[in-house]
Design a protein around this motif. Sequence first.
Motif, short mmCIF file in Angstrom:
data_model
loop_
_atom_site.label_atom_id
_atom_site.label_comp_id
_atom_site.label_asym_id
_atom_site.label_seq_id
_atom_site.Cartn_x
_atom_site.Cartn_y
_atom_site.Cartn_z
N GLN A 1 0.83 -1.18 0.00
CA GLN A 1 0.00 0.00 0.00
C GLN A 1 0.87 1.24 0.00
O GLN A 1 1.98 1.23 0.53
CB GLN A 1 -0.91 0.00 1.22
N TYR A 2 0.34 2.30 -0.58
CA TYR A 2 1.07 3.56 -0.67
C TYR A 2 0.23 4.70 -0.12
O TYR A 2 -0.98 4.73 -0.32
CB TYR A 2 1.40 3.87 -2.13
N ILE A 3 0.87 5.62 0.55
CA ILE A 3 0.19 6.84 1.00
C ILE A 3 0.62 7.94 0.06
O ILE A 3 1.81 8.22 -0.10
CB ILE A 3 0.58 7.19 2.46
N THR A 4 -0.36 8.56 -0.61
CA THR A 4 -0.03 9.62 -1.56
C THR A 4 -0.45 11.00 -1.08
O THR A 4 -0.01 12.00 -1.63
CB THR A 4 -0.69 9.35 -2.93
N TRP A 5 -1.29 11.05 -0.06
CA TRP A 5 -1.74 12.35 0.46
C TRP A 5 -2.35 12.13 1.83
O TRP A 5 -2.94 11.10 2.10
CB TRP A 5 -2.77 13.00 -0.47
N VAL A 6 -2.22 13.11 2.70
CA VAL A 6 -2.76 13.03 4.05
C VAL A 6 -3.48 14.34 4.35
O VAL A 6 -3.05 15.40 3.90
CB VAL A 6 -1.63 12.81 5.09
N ASP A 7 -4.56 14.25 5.10
CA ASP A 7 -5.31 15.44 5.46
C ASP A 7 -5.92 15.25 6.85
O ASP A 7 -6.23 14.13 7.25
CB ASP A 7 -6.43 15.66 4.43
N LEU A 8 -6.08 16.33 7.56
CA LEU A 8 -6.78 16.33 8.84
C LEU A 8 -8.07 17.11 8.66
O LEU A 8 -8.09 18.13 7.96
CB LEU A 8 -5.94 16.98 9.93
N SER A 9 -9.14 16.65 9.30
CA SER A 9 -10.42 17.32 9.16
C SER A 9 -11.10 17.45 10.52
O SER A 9 -10.89 16.61 11.39
CB SER A 9 -11.31 16.51 8.21
N HIS A 10 -11.91 18.46 10.65
CA HIS A 10 -12.67 18.65 11.89
C HIS A 10 -13.99 17.89 11.88
O HIS A 10 -14.68 17.85 12.88
CB HIS A 10 -12.91 20.15 12.14
N TYR A 11 -14.35 17.29 10.73
CA TYR A 11 -15.60 16.54 10.66
C TYR A 11 -15.47 15.19 11.35
O TYR A 11 -14.54 14.45 11.08
CB TYR A 11 -16.01 16.29 9.19
N PRO A 12 -16.42 14.85 12.21
CA PRO A 12 -16.37 13.54 12.86
C PRO A 12 -16.82 12.41 11.92
O PRO A 12 -16.56 11.26 12.17
CB PRO A 12 -17.34 13.68 14.03
N ASN A 13 -17.49 12.77 10.82
CA ASN A 13 -18.01 11.79 9.88
C ASN A 13 -17.17 11.84 8.59
O ASN A 13 -17.05 12.89 7.96
CB ASN A 13 -19.48 12.13 9.58
N ASP A 14 -16.62 10.71 8.18
CA ASP A 14 -15.78 10.65 6.99
C ASP A 14 -16.52 11.02 5.70
O ASP A 14 -15.89 11.47 4.75
CB ASP A 14 -15.19 9.24 6.82
N ALA A 15 -17.83 10.81 5.65
CA ALA A 15 -18.59 11.05 4.42
C ALA A 15 -18.44 12.49 3.91
O ALA A 15 -18.52 12.74 2.72
CB ALA A 15 -20.07 10.73 4.63
N LEU A 16 -18.20 13.42 4.82
CA LEU A 16 -18.06 14.83 4.43
C LEU A 16 -16.63 15.19 4.02
O LEU A 16 -16.38 16.31 3.57
CB LEU A 16 -18.50 15.74 5.57
N THR A 17 -15.69 14.28 4.19
CA THR A 17 -14.28 14.63 3.99
C THR A 17 -13.69 14.19 2.66
O THR A 17 -12.66 14.73 2.26
CB THR A 17 -13.41 14.03 5.11
N LEU A 18 -14.29 13.24 1.97
CA LEU A 18 -13.66 12.70 0.76
C LEU A 18 -13.51 13.74 -0.35
O LEU A 18 -12.43 13.89 -0.92
CB LEU A 18 -14.41 11.47 0.24
N VAL A 19 -14.56 14.47 -0.65
CA VAL A 19 -14.49 15.45 -1.74
C VAL A 19 -13.48 16.56 -1.45
O VAL A 19 -12.61 16.84 -2.29
CB VAL A 19 -15.89 16.01 -2.09
N PRO A 20 -13.51 17.22 -0.28
CA PRO A 20 -12.48 18.23 0.00
C PRO A 20 -11.06 17.64 -0.04
O PRO A 20 -10.13 18.28 -0.53
CB PRO A 20 -12.82 18.73 1.40
N PHE A 21 -10.91 16.42 0.44
CA PHE A 21 -9.62 15.73 0.42
C PHE A 21 -9.13 15.56 -1.02
O PHE A 21 -7.98 15.89 -1.34
CB PHE A 21 -9.75 14.37 1.11
N LEU A 22 -10.00 15.06 -1.90
CA LEU A 22 -9.61 14.83 -3.30
C LEU A 22 -9.30 16.14 -4.02
O LEU A 22 -8.35 16.21 -4.80
CB LEU A 22 -10.71 14.06 -4.04
N LYS A 23 -10.07 17.18 -3.72
CA LYS A 23 -9.82 18.49 -4.34
C LYS A 23 -8.46 19.04 -3.91
O LYS A 23 -7.70 19.54 -4.74
CB LYS A 23 -10.92 19.49 -3.96
N GLN A 24 -8.16 18.92 -2.63
CA GLN A 24 -6.87 19.41 -2.12
C GLN A 24 -5.72 18.59 -2.71
O GLN A 24 -4.69 19.14 -3.11
CB GLN A 24 -6.86 19.34 -0.60
N MET A 25 -5.90 17.30 -2.79
CA MET A 25 -4.87 16.43 -3.33
C MET A 25 -4.59 16.76 -4.80
O MET A 25 -3.45 16.90 -5.21
CB MET A 25 -5.31 14.96 -3.20
#
Length: 166
Positions: A1-25
């Motif tokens: 497995q490879y880690i290509t990007w990491v992000d921290l979020s204030h959202y307790p639910n992952d469902a809200l984090t994928l799109v901002p994560f992908l945009k930032q990446m």
Amino acid sequence: QYITWVDLSHYPNDALTLVPFLKQMEKNLRFSYPSVTADSGYESEEAYDYLSSKEQKPYIKPQTYEKWKKRSFKQDISKRENMKYDETVDTYTCHAGRILNPLYIKKQKSKNGYESEVTVYECTDCSGCPHKEKCTKARGNKRLYVSKNFIKKRQISYENIMSETG
């Protein structure tokens, strides 16, 4: 497995984090992957729509994936998945053979501002139904809240994870 990007979020639910994560990446790496793999916590209609708009193939495990396999789920007559759907007239048929017609379309907004459409279906008449107790807790008729877009996109992702590549 490879880690290509990491992000921290204030959202307790992952469902809200994928799109901002992908945009930032994508902004920082200046490219996007042809497919995205994520666990069930990241599943959302917003994520599916975003991946579709970027022509990225989703490999997101449905949140209900493990439940679908269980006999108790397959025998639960209250579940939309266990009702017959007639696409030509846009109706569901319950265990008792009664029709659930579309009442109206409701707009919903996520915390991220993503707007989705949910079709609200209602049974024509649940009075006297011998299955009502197992089908709904409502005093009136059975209602279903269905995002057709989400169901369609979830099915695509499900087929992807069930493929040889998935």
